[in-house]
Scaffold this active site. Structure first.
Site, short mmCIF file in Angstrom:
data_model
loop_
_atom_site.label_atom_id
_atom_site.label_comp_id
_atom_site.label_asym_id
_atom_site.label_seq_id
_atom_site.Cartn_x
_atom_site.Cartn_y
_atom_site.Cartn_z
N ALA A 81 50.41 49.74 36.73
CA ALA A 81 50.97 48.38 36.31
C ALA A 81 50.00 47.29 36.10
O ALA A 81 49.48 47.00 37.19
CB ALA A 81 52.38 48.16 37.11
N THR A 133 39.26 49.23 35.77
CA THR A 133 38.74 49.11 34.43
C THR A 133 37.18 48.88 34.65
O THR A 133 36.60 48.35 35.67
CB THR A 133 39.08 47.89 33.69
OG1 THR A 133 38.56 47.93 32.56
CG2 THR A 133 39.37 46.72 34.29
N ASP A 134 36.37 49.49 33.69
CA ASP A 134 35.09 49.16 33.65
C ASP A 134 34.54 47.61 33.23
O ASP A 134 33.32 47.37 33.39
CB ASP A 134 34.31 50.19 32.49
CG ASP A 134 34.61 49.97 31.30
OD1 ASP A 134 35.59 48.97 31.03
OD2 ASP A 134 34.13 50.52 30.19
N GLU A 135 35.79 46.99 32.89
CA GLU A 135 35.53 45.55 32.32
C GLU A 135 35.19 44.73 33.49
O GLU A 135 34.45 43.61 33.25
CB GLU A 135 36.48 45.07 31.60
CG GLU A 135 36.93 45.86 30.46
CD GLU A 135 37.82 45.17 29.38
OE1 GLU A 135 38.02 44.18 29.27
OE2 GLU A 135 38.46 46.02 28.61
N TYR A 159 41.21 38.63 31.89
CA TYR A 159 41.72 40.13 32.41
C TYR A 159 40.90 40.66 33.43
O TYR A 159 41.59 40.95 34.39
CB TYR A 159 41.97 40.87 31.05
CG TYR A 159 41.98 42.27 31.23
CD1 TYR A 159 43.17 42.74 31.91
CD2 TYR A 159 40.98 43.01 30.93
CE1 TYR A 159 43.31 44.28 32.18
CE2 TYR A 159 40.99 44.41 31.19
CZ TYR A 159 42.33 45.03 31.78
OH TYR A 159 42.24 46.27 32.09
N SER A 162 40.89 39.08 36.84
CA SER A 162 42.22 39.45 37.46
C SER A 162 42.18 41.04 37.97
O SER A 162 42.67 41.16 39.25
CB SER A 162 43.58 39.31 36.82
OG SER A 162 43.64 40.14 35.82
N LYS A 163 41.66 41.90 37.40
CA LYS A 163 41.54 43.23 37.71
C LYS A 163 40.27 43.38 38.84
O LYS A 163 40.68 43.97 39.88
CB LYS A 163 41.03 44.16 36.47
CG LYS A 163 41.92 44.17 35.61
CD LYS A 163 43.22 45.01 35.98
CE LYS A 163 42.91 46.59 36.24
NZ LYS A 163 44.52 47.32 36.66
N ASN A 188 37.44 52.40 27.80
CA ASN A 188 38.46 52.31 26.92
C ASN A 188 39.12 53.71 26.55
O ASN A 188 38.50 54.68 26.21
CB ASN A 188 37.84 51.95 25.49
CG ASN A 188 37.64 50.41 25.81
OD1 ASN A 188 36.88 49.75 26.47
ND2 ASN A 188 38.40 49.58 24.85
N LEU A 199 42.74 48.02 19.52
CA LEU A 199 42.18 48.29 18.44
C LEU A 199 42.37 49.71 17.58
O LEU A 199 42.63 49.68 16.38
CB LEU A 199 40.38 48.64 18.42
CG LEU A 199 39.61 49.04 17.44
CD1 LEU A 199 39.88 47.84 16.34
CD2 LEU A 199 38.13 49.21 17.70
#
Ligand code: NAD
Ligand code: TYD
Length: 358
Positions: A81, A133-135, A159, A162-163, A188, A199
Site C-alpha cells: 500500500a 522502489t529503486d527511486e 514520492y 516518502s518511500k 518500473n 507511462l
C-alpha cells in the site's frame, strides 16, 4: 494466512492473483483503503475463492490494523500500500507522507506488538516484507553502474523521499527490535491492471483513442522495465528464502529510453490493432518536462540471482506484447477506471491544455 496491503492496486492485485493460482497457497487477506488507484474489480476472478478476503481499511488506522492482526493472526505481511505516482507527489505530497510514512510506521508498530505476542515457533516464522522502489537511490548518470543494495540513498521526488523514509523505519524496526523484515527495491513494473496515469498504460489508452502520446522533455530518460509477473515471482522467493533484515533489488535487466518504450508500443499496436491510416508513432508529442525528472534508473539484481536463484523470464518484446494484448482485450477495465479522480489529475497536470484524457 498472509496479509497483503494495497492488494487492489496494480502490483498488489497481480501478486494476489499469482499467489492464489497455486492451489496449495495460504489464504490472503487484502487490506486496501481503495483510493483512486485501488480497484477491487481487478480481483473479481478470485472473489468467490474461500482463500481470498478483502477488508477496506486505511493502514494509518491504528485500531483497524491492531484488530485485524489479533483476529486473523497472519504469518506474513506483504506491504504494497502506497501513494505511488511521482507526478501526483509533485503537485501535492500530503497523502504520500500520510500513507507511505505514517501508514508504514503504524503497520510496523502494530506488527511489532503482534509479533512479540506470538509463541516462539510462530514468531520465528513471521515475516514483514516491505515493497520499496529503486527511486530511493536517486538518478544515475549514463555511465554509472546500476543501483546495488549498497547504493546510497538519494531520493529526488516527494514520492521517493516518502518511500525512503518508510525504508528507514523498516530497517530500524529490525535493527532495534528484531522484527523479521525484508525489503525489496524494484524497478518500473508494467503489465495488466496498471493504472492509466503511468507511462505504458497511458500510452496504450491514448493511442487507442487517437489522442496524443505525451513524452516528457526529450524522451531520453531511462527506466529498467520489469514485467509484473516476474516481480511477483521474485517477491515469493524473497518471502520464502530471503535472509531476515536484508534488502533485495529486483529489476528486469532491461534499460530503455522512454522514447523507445513509446515507439515499441506504437509498433506493437500497429501490428495487433492497426489504425485506419498511418502509424501510431504519428501521435507521439513532446511535452513540458517533469520538474526534477530523474534521468536514469537501473537495477543490479545479482544478489537476488546469486542468493535465491531468481531471474526475470520475460523479455521486453514479449512483455510488451502480452501487455498490449491484455489492454486490447480489457477495454471494459480501462473504461471502468476512467473516473472523475483521474480526469481531475489530468486537468491539474496539464491545466486547460491536456494532451488528451482517457
Ligand atoms: P498503486 O498505486 O497501483 O496501488 C496502491 C494501492 O494501495 C491501491 O490499491 C490503493 O488503494 C492502496 N492504498 C493507498 N493508500 C492506502 C492506505 N492509506 N491504506 C490502505 N491502502 C492504501 O501502486 P503499485 O504500482 O501497485 O505499487 C505497489 C507498491 O510497489 C508501492 O509501494 C510502490 O511504491 C511500489 N513500487 C511500484 C512500482 C511500479 O512500477 N508500479 C515500482 C517500484 C515500487
Ligand atoms: P511513470 O510511469 O510515471 O513512472 P516513474 O516516474 O515512477 O518512473 O513514468 C515513467 C517514465 O515516463 C518517467 O521517466 C516519466 C515518463 N512519462 C512521460 O514521458 N510521459 C507521461 O505521460 C508519463 C505518465 C510518464
Amino acid at each position: 494466512m498472509i496479509f497483503v496491503t494495497g492488494g487492489a492496486g496494480f502490483i498488489g492485485s497481480n501478486f494476489i492473483l499469482d499467489w492464489l493460482a497455486d492451489p496449495h497457497a495460504e489464504p490472503v487477506l487484502n487490506i486496501d483503503k481503495l483510493t483512486y488507484a485501488g480497484n477491487p474489480y481487478n480481483l473479481s476472478s478470485v472473489a468467490g475463492d474461500a482463500r481470498y478476503a478483502f477488508v477496506q481499511a486505511d493502514i494509518c488506522d491504528e485500531q483497524a490494523i491492531a484488530t485485524l492482526l489479533s483476529r486473523y493472526r497472519p504469518r506474513a505481511i506483504l506491504h504494497f500500500a502506497a501513494e505511488s505516482h511521482v507526478d501526483r507527489s509533485i503537485h501535492r505530497s500530503d497523502e504520500f507522507i500520510l500513507t507511505n510514512v505514517n501508514g508504514t510506521f503504524n503497520l510496523l508498530n502494530k506488527s511489532l506488538h503482534y509479533w512479540q505476542s506470538l509463541p516462539e515457533r510462530e514468531r520465528a516464522d513471521f515475516r514483514f516484507l516491505h515493497v520499496s522502489t529503486d527511486e530511493v537511490y536517486g538518478s544515475l548518470a549514463p555511465d554509472d553502474p546500476p543501483f546495488s543494495e549498497t547504493s546510497p540513498y538519494s531520493p529526488n521526488s516527494p514520492y521517493s523521499a516518502s518511500k525512503a523514509a518508510a525504508d528507514h523505519l523498516v530497517r530500524a524496526s529490525h535493527h532495534t527490535y528484531g522484527l523479521p523484515t525484508l525489503t525489496t527495491h524494484c524497478s518500473n513494473n508494467y503489465g495488466p491492471y496498471h493504472f492509466p496515469e503511468k507511462l505504458i498504460p497511458l500510452v496504450i489508452s491514448h493511442a487507442l483513442s487517437g489522442k496524443p502520446l505525451p513524452l516528457y522533455g526529450d524522451g531520453q530518460q531511462i527506466r529498467d522495465w520489469l514485467y509484473v509477473s516476474d516481480h511477483c515471482t521474485a517477491l515469493r522467493a524473497v518471502l520464502a528464502r530471503g535472509r531476515i533484515g536484508q534488502t533485495y533489488n529486483i529489476g528486469g535487466w532491461n534499460e530503455q529510453t522512454n522514447l523507445h518504450v513509446v515507439q515499441t508500443l506504437c509498433d506493437t499496436l500497429d501490428e495487433l490493432h492497426p489504425r485506419a491510416r498511418g502509424s501510431y508513432r504519428e501521435l507521439i508529442t513532446f511535452v513540458k518536462d517533469r520538474p526534477g525528472h530523474d534521468r536514469r534508473y537501473a537495477i543490479d539484481a545479482r544478489k537476488l540471482e546469486h542468493e535465491l536463484g531468481w531471474r526475470p523470464t520475460e523479455s521486453f518484446q514479449s512483455g510488451i506484447g502480452k501487455t498490449v494484448r491484455w489492454y486490447l482485450a480489457h477495454g471494459d477495465w480501462v473504461a471502468q477506471v476512467r473516473s472523475g479522480a483521474y480526469l481531475n489529475w489530468l486537468r491539474q497536470q496539464y491545466g486547460d491544455h491536456p494532451p488528451g484524457a482517457l
